[in-house]
Scaffold this active site. Sequence first.
Site, PDB file in Angstrom:
ATOM      1  N   SER A 154       0.832  -1.200   0.000  1.00 53.74           N
ATOM      2  CA  SER A 154       0.000   0.000   0.000  1.00 53.74           C
ATOM      3  C   SER A 154       0.864   1.245   0.000  1.00 53.74           C
ATOM      4  O   SER A 154       1.941   1.275   0.613  1.00 53.74           O
ATOM      5  CB  SER A 154      -0.868  -0.002   1.260  1.00 53.74           C
ATOM      6  N   LYS A 163       2.147  -3.890   6.385  1.00 59.45           N
ATOM      7  CA  LYS A 163       2.460  -3.939   4.944  1.00 59.45           C
ATOM      8  C   LYS A 163       3.964  -3.768   4.727  1.00 59.45           C
ATOM      9  O   LYS A 163       4.583  -4.498   3.944  1.00 59.45           O
ATOM     10  CB  LYS A 163       1.689  -2.844   4.198  1.00 59.45           C
ATOM     11  N   TYR A 206      -1.547  -0.850  10.581  1.00 58.03           N
ATOM     12  CA  TYR A 206      -1.877  -1.499   9.310  1.00 58.03           C
ATOM     13  C   TYR A 206      -0.741  -1.284   8.301  1.00 58.03           C
ATOM     14  O   TYR A 206      -0.242  -2.233   7.679  1.00 58.03           O
ATOM     15  CB  TYR A 206      -3.201  -0.935   8.762  1.00 58.03           C
TER      16      TYR A 206
END
Length: 344
Positions: free
Chosen positions: A129, A157, A153
Amino acid sequence: MARRIIVTGGAGYIGSHVCVELLRAGGKALVIDNFANSSPKALERIRDIAGAGAELLRADLADANDAARIIDAVKAFRPDGAVHLAGLKAVGESVAEPVRYYSVNLPATFTLIRALEAANARMIVFSSSATVYGDLNASPVDETGAVGPTNPYGRTKLFIEEMLNDLARADARWKICNLRYFNPVGADPSGRIGEDPNGVPNNLFPFIAQVAVGRLPRLKIYGDDYPTRDGTGVRDYIHVCDLAAGHVAALDYLAREKAPGAQCFNLGAGKGISVLEAIAAFKRASNRDIPHEIAPRRAGDIAEIYAKPDRAQKLLGWRATRTLDDMCADHWRWQSENPNGYQD
Ligand code: UDP
């Protein structure tokens, strides 16, 4: 080229579009999904759109009790590689429950790696991302930009990217593409598959679409005092079908290159769009009012980020071709024909 692909999270928003793109390119998919944030109906719809080439294994990659079953099924499928999208993805939730994010996203990846080792298919296209860039770079940002995600989050990643980089450095048989997605929106033009968030959407487009269809009363614009052209946040929205095509291009690249190692690519349209511009475009596409009001900034948001997508164009031969109007028209078709998503 790589044609038999494990798609983890293949029933989800991006995964379902990746499956369609793979099948249309003549490939076969084994979807591994636990339906934590997706619906088995997506698999039926994928078959309606693109034929029967997607099998399903209902299993939880992050659950150690499912690992043996997953490894056996992956071996039996005889894959060429995997597209790895399974994981938790809500930024706000990750701030509130960080350990849950680490204990799902990382172990799911360990299990996939073990399964691919067992199947002798050492190729992963990973769903990363643009959030890994945090707010450290001026836009357009390229892959040499500094990384510094601002939430758990995003850190999962980044850690997975780094782990895959280490794996490729340790063993030259591994071929990896870390794909840094910008903001995927839109839907397959059939209107049969699309984004179906659990509960109230966090992201702009699903929220706008639910306001347009009358499911939510009004949109809050999180801040109109950013240093951007109209004061609202600027992002790089990319049509989910363009994004899906980027995965197939990445698989083809890994299959054709002799020693690609681990590579990283921005997948974005390369253009910044403000919240107000997105609302205006969606209004045109849907012919509906989008009631909205200005609200305070959302914690953790940055003013502006958009991609320099040149590396993907050069090495993958891929670029986004669909316009903001296409994104809105296709997103609206999905939302208006499925006002409650995959629920009847
Ligand atoms: N946004 C907004 N209202 C919403 C959701 C998002 O104004 O209900 C804004 C948000 O502040 C950001 C842009 O829309 O500027 C995109 O937000 P999204 O959550 O979709 O993506 P991200 O911030 O993760 O790039």
